[in-house]
Design a protein around this motif. Structure first.
Motif, PDB file in Angstrom:
ATOM      1  N   TYR A   1       5.240  47.978  14.324  1.00 47.85           N
ATOM      2  CA  TYR A   1       3.921  47.761  14.587  1.00 47.85           C
ATOM      3  C   TYR A   1       3.061  47.300  13.587  1.00 47.85           C
ATOM      4  O   TYR A   1       2.106  46.532  13.700  1.00 47.85           O
ATOM      5  CB  TYR A   1       3.378  49.379  15.360  1.00 47.85           C
ATOM      6  CG  TYR A   1       2.027  49.181  15.765  1.00 47.85           C
ATOM      7  CD1 TYR A   1       1.606  48.694  16.813  1.00 47.85           C
ATOM      8  CD2 TYR A   1       1.040  49.806  14.712  1.00 47.85           C
ATOM      9  CE1 TYR A   1       0.240  48.787  17.263  1.00 47.85           C
ATOM     10  CE2 TYR A   1      -0.423  50.003  15.382  1.00 47.85           C
ATOM     11  CZ  TYR A   1      -0.777  49.316  16.304  1.00 47.85           C
ATOM     12  OH  TYR A   1      -2.122  49.372  16.727  1.00 47.85           O
ATOM     13  N   GLU A   2       3.246  47.730  12.391  1.00 51.53           N
ATOM     14  CA  GLU A   2       2.336  47.305  11.241  1.00 51.53           C
ATOM     15  C   GLU A   2       2.575  45.699  10.869  1.00 51.53           C
ATOM     16  O   GLU A   2       1.680  45.213  10.631  1.00 51.53           O
ATOM     17  CB  GLU A   2       2.710  48.286   9.928  1.00 51.53           C
ATOM     18  CG  GLU A   2       2.208  49.591   9.960  1.00 51.53           C
ATOM     19  CD  GLU A   2       0.743  49.803  10.529  1.00 51.53           C
ATOM     20  OE1 GLU A   2      -0.111  48.992   9.747  1.00 51.53           O
ATOM     21  OE2 GLU A   2       0.212  50.707  11.077  1.00 51.53           O
TER      22      GLU A   2
ATOM     23  N   LYS B   1       0.538  44.032  13.577  1.00 53.80           N
ATOM     24  CA  LYS B   1      -0.765  43.875  13.061  1.00 53.80           C
ATOM     25  C   LYS B   1      -1.126  42.947  12.117  1.00 53.80           C
ATOM     26  O   LYS B   1      -2.251  42.375  12.266  1.00 53.80           O
ATOM     27  CB  LYS B   1      -1.224  45.373  12.825  1.00 53.80           C
ATOM     28  CG  LYS B   1      -1.467  46.268  14.151  1.00 53.80           C
ATOM     29  CD  LYS B   1      -1.687  47.793  13.617  1.00 53.80           C
ATOM     30  CE  LYS B   1      -2.886  47.840  12.641  1.00 53.80           C
ATOM     31  NZ  LYS B   1      -3.369  49.203  12.428  1.00 53.80           N
ATOM     32  N   GLN B   2      -0.391  42.791  10.970  1.00 52.42           N
ATOM     33  CA  GLN B   2      -0.525  41.895  10.093  1.00 52.42           C
ATOM     34  C   GLN B   2      -0.550  40.218  10.460  1.00 52.42           C
ATOM     35  O   GLN B   2      -1.129  39.374  10.022  1.00 52.42           O
ATOM     36  CB  GLN B   2       0.314  42.186   8.717  1.00 52.42           C
ATOM     37  CG  GLN B   2       0.218  43.212   8.008  1.00 52.42           C
ATOM     38  CD  GLN B   2       1.284  43.476   7.058  1.00 52.42           C
ATOM     39  OE1 GLN B   2       2.251  42.973   6.762  1.00 52.42           O
ATOM     40  NE2 GLN B   2       1.009  44.515   5.947  1.00 52.42           N
TER      41      GLN B   2
ATOM     42  N   THR C   1      -4.107  39.442  12.622  1.00 54.05           N
ATOM     43  CA  THR C   1      -5.384  39.531  11.881  1.00 54.05           C
ATOM     44  C   THR C   1      -6.565  39.045  12.494  1.00 54.05           C
ATOM     45  O   THR C   1      -7.807  39.376  12.413  1.00 54.05           O
ATOM     46  CB  THR C   1      -5.260  39.603  10.373  1.00 54.05           C
ATOM     47  OG1 THR C   1      -4.780  38.233   9.948  1.00 54.05           O
ATOM     48  CG2 THR C   1      -4.473  40.637   9.794  1.00 54.05           C
TER      49      THR C   1
ATOM     50  N   LEU D   1      -6.751  44.782  18.064  1.00 54.09           N
ATOM     51  CA  LEU D   1      -5.314  44.615  17.820  1.00 54.09           C
ATOM     52  C   LEU D   1      -4.336  45.142  18.882  1.00 54.09           C
ATOM     53  O   LEU D   1      -3.328  45.029  19.296  1.00 54.09           O
ATOM     54  CB  LEU D   1      -4.939  44.906  16.289  1.00 54.09           C
ATOM     55  CG  LEU D   1      -5.408  44.090  15.429  1.00 54.09           C
ATOM     56  CD1 LEU D   1      -5.115  44.539  14.010  1.00 54.09           C
ATOM     57  CD2 LEU D   1      -5.012  42.519  15.480  1.00 54.09           C
ATOM     58  N   ASP D   2      -4.455  46.624  18.875  1.00 55.78           N
ATOM     59  CA  ASP D   2      -3.683  47.299  20.155  1.00 55.78           C
ATOM     60  C   ASP D   2      -3.808  46.815  21.484  1.00 55.78           C
ATOM     61  O   ASP D   2      -2.490  46.631  22.134  1.00 55.78           O
ATOM     62  CB  ASP D   2      -4.391  48.835  20.062  1.00 55.78           C
ATOM     63  CG  ASP D   2      -3.936  49.636  18.795  1.00 55.78           C
ATOM     64  OD1 ASP D   2      -3.169  49.204  17.840  1.00 55.78           O
ATOM     65  OD2 ASP D   2      -4.742  50.496  18.766  1.00 55.78           O
TER      66      ASP D   2
ATOM     67  N   ILE E   1      -1.649  43.544  21.372  1.00 57.57           N
ATOM     68  CA  ILE E   1       0.019  43.761  21.353  1.00 57.57           C
ATOM     69  C   ILE E   1       0.431  44.224  22.580  1.00 57.57           C
ATOM     70  O   ILE E   1       1.574  44.032  23.153  1.00 57.57           O
ATOM     71  CB  ILE E   1       0.233  44.954  20.053  1.00 57.57           C
ATOM     72  CG1 ILE E   1       0.091  44.336  18.675  1.00 57.57           C
ATOM     73  CG2 ILE E   1       1.803  45.439  20.202  1.00 57.57           C
ATOM     74  CD1 ILE E   1       0.106  45.287  17.667  1.00 57.57           C
TER      75      ILE E   1
END
Length: 161
Positions: A12-13, A16-17, A20, A25-26, A29
């Protein structure tokens, strides 16, 4: 945005990167997962394409685990059939887990004292995963069958089954 043709497992991280440029972001996704642009394998683990090998998925979904049983026996040429299901050994709960990509992963318990021995690292596109050696795969398979009471039964199991 994700690079075109980039097929890999991402946390998940990591997603997110990559995203950007977006504020929510949530939500982004979640929409990507709804449109199958990314495939959620488990909490915080996504696949960014459907061409990641099933055995790499299997290793990432349940840890600690390593490929063994019928899958490893097939890879090592010890059984004539091609294994379609990724079978892995684990020292956790036994479970069957279908993935979002259509692969099925089966995790079998083996005794913790057997777990760390005779495992080799195999790689695909610089992504490592663990697989049982041929001897270990046979031993793991024997752990899952009914107790063998005679030499004749062992011969039948090894050569006829």
């Amino acid at each position: 945005m994700l690079a075109e043709g980039e097929n890999m497992l991402k946390t998940y991280e990591m997603l997110k990167q990559d995203l950007t440029a977006y504020k929510a972001l949530d939500m982004k996704i979640k929409r990507m997962a709804d449109r199958r642009e990314v495939i959620k394998l488990k909490k915080n683990l996504y696949e960014t394409g459907s061409t990641v090998s099933g055995y790499l998925e299997a290793a990432a979904i349940c840890t600690p685990s390593y490929l063994s049983f019928d899958y490893a026996l097939s890879c090592h040429g010890l059984i004539p059939e091609r294994a379609k299901i990724n079978t892995s050994a684990t020292c956790r709960k036994r479970k069957k887990k279908p993935s979002g990509t259509g692969s099925v992963h089966i995790y079998q318990d083996i005794p913790l004292s057997f777990f760390p021995f005779e495992i080799e690292i195999c790689c695909e596109n610089e992504r490592p995963c663990l697989m049982a050696t041929p001897e270990k795969a046979v031993c793991d398979k024997l752990c899952t069958v009914k107790p063998i009471r005679s030499r004749k039964h062992l011969q039948q199991l090894l050569f006829d089954d």
